[in-house]
Design a protein around this motif. Sequence first.
Motif, PDB file in Angstrom:
ATOM      1  N   ARG A  96      -5.750   5.000   3.275  1.00 40.95           N
ATOM      2  CA  ARG A  96      -7.085   4.621   3.743  1.00 40.95           C
ATOM      3  C   ARG A  96      -7.400   3.177   3.358  1.00 40.95           C
ATOM      4  N   ALA A  97      -6.949   2.775   2.178  1.00 40.58           N
ATOM      5  CA  ALA A  97      -7.157   1.385   1.762  1.00 40.58           C
ATOM      6  C   ALA A  97      -6.408   0.438   2.696  1.00 40.58           C
ATOM      7  N   TRP A  98      -5.199   0.817   3.105  1.00 38.45           N
ATOM      8  CA  TRP A  98      -4.451  -0.026   4.048  1.00 38.45           C
ATOM      9  C   TRP A  98      -5.160  -0.096   5.394  1.00 38.45           C
ATOM     10  N   ASP A 104      -9.889  -9.555  -1.720  1.00 37.65           N
ATOM     11  CA  ASP A 104     -10.416  -8.340  -1.089  1.00 37.65           C
ATOM     12  C   ASP A 104      -9.386  -7.218  -1.122  1.00 37.65           C
ATOM     13  N   PHE A 105      -8.133  -7.540  -0.843  1.00 42.52           N
ATOM     14  CA  PHE A 105      -7.081  -6.520  -0.830  1.00 42.52           C
ATOM     15  C   PHE A 105      -6.853  -5.971  -2.239  1.00 42.52           C
ATOM     16  N   ASN A 106      -6.931  -6.840  -3.243  1.00 42.49           N
ATOM     17  CA  ASN A 106      -6.774  -6.382  -4.616  1.00 42.49           C
ATOM     18  C   ASN A 106      -7.899  -5.421  -4.993  1.00 42.49           C
ATOM     19  N   PHE A 148       0.832  -1.205   0.000  1.00 36.93           N
ATOM     20  CA  PHE A 148       0.000   0.000   0.000  1.00 36.93           C
ATOM     21  C   PHE A 148       0.869   1.259   0.000  1.00 36.93           C
ATOM     22  N   MET A 181      -8.299   0.013   5.951  1.00 37.25           N
ATOM     23  CA  MET A 181      -9.417  -0.909   5.772  1.00 37.25           C
ATOM     24  C   MET A 181      -8.919  -2.353   5.712  1.00 37.25           C
ATOM     25  N   ALA A 182      -7.840  -2.557   4.977  1.00 35.61           N
ATOM     26  CA  ALA A 182      -7.275  -3.903   4.866  1.00 35.61           C
ATOM     27  C   ALA A 182      -6.809  -4.413   6.222  1.00 35.61           C
ATOM     28  N   GLY A 232      -9.679   0.122  -5.970  1.00 33.18           N
ATOM     29  CA  GLY A 232     -10.498   1.250  -5.534  1.00 33.18           C
ATOM     30  C   GLY A 232      -9.652   2.462  -5.214  1.00 33.18           C
ATOM     31  N   ALA A 233      -8.517   2.232  -4.549  1.00 31.10           N
ATOM     32  CA  ALA A 233      -7.620   3.339  -4.205  1.00 31.10           C
ATOM     33  C   ALA A 233      -7.056   3.987  -5.464  1.00 31.10           C
ATOM     34  N   LEU A 290      -9.451  -3.476  -2.859  1.00 29.08           N
ATOM     35  CA  LEU A 290      -9.145  -2.221  -2.169  1.00 29.08           C
ATOM     36  C   LEU A 290      -8.092  -1.417  -2.938  1.00 29.08           C
TER      37      LEU A 290
END
Length: 199
Positions: free
Chosen positions: A183-185, A160-162, A95, A187-188, A167-168, A164
Motif C-alpha cells: 500500500r505504501a508503494w 516523502d518515500f522514507n 518496497f 501511494m508512492a 509508516g508501513a 511512507l
Amino acid sequence: MPTPMPSQLAPRADKRAHLVDTALRLFATGGYHAVGIDRVLAEAGVAKKTLYAHFPSKNALIAEVLRERDRRFRASLAAFVDRQSAPLDRLAAVFAWHRQWFEEPGFAGCMFLNVAAEFHGEVAELQLLAREHKRAVETYLVGLLEPLTGAGEAPVLAADFNLLLDGAIGVALVSGDAEAAGRAWNMARRLLPAFAAPA
C-alpha cells in the motif's frame, strides 16, 4: 535464491562479533530495556569480563548493535534492489524488500525507531545513530529517484518515500499486515507523475 534479510545473515566467528550478533537478535525482538545484560551473556555464552573488555557499558553495546544492524540492513536492501535494472523497478524493489522483511517470523519493527522511542532524550549517541540510519536510507532513495525525477526533485520525494516506509513499518508491526508495504508503494507510485523528469 532470496537475498538474506538482516536477521538471516550468518553470525561471525570471534567472541566480540558473536556477542554483538546475540545482542542484536535479542534487542530486535525483546527491546533494549527489557533485555538485560545477563540474558545477553547467557545466550552468547560469554563471561561478563569478556563483555566489558569490549564494551564499557550496555549503551556502548547497543550502539555497536545499531551500527551492525545498519550495515546488514543496507547491504541486504542494496543487494535486493540491484537485481533490477530499470529505474522504476529498482524503486519498487525497496518496497518489495520491506514486504519480505515484514513477513519474517518474529518481525518486531525498526530497531532505530525503537531505540529512539525507548531512549528518547536520554542517550545522545543512540539518538544520533537512529537519525544517521534514517538519513542514509533517505540518501539511498535519492539515488534511486534521480533517474525518474531529476536531481532537483529527488530529495523532496525521497523524504516523502522514507516517511511512507516508516509508516508501513509501524502499520506492519501493529497489525501484522505485510501488505502495508504494498500500500505504501501504491501511494508512492501516485506521487511520481507529478515529479517525473521530462523526457
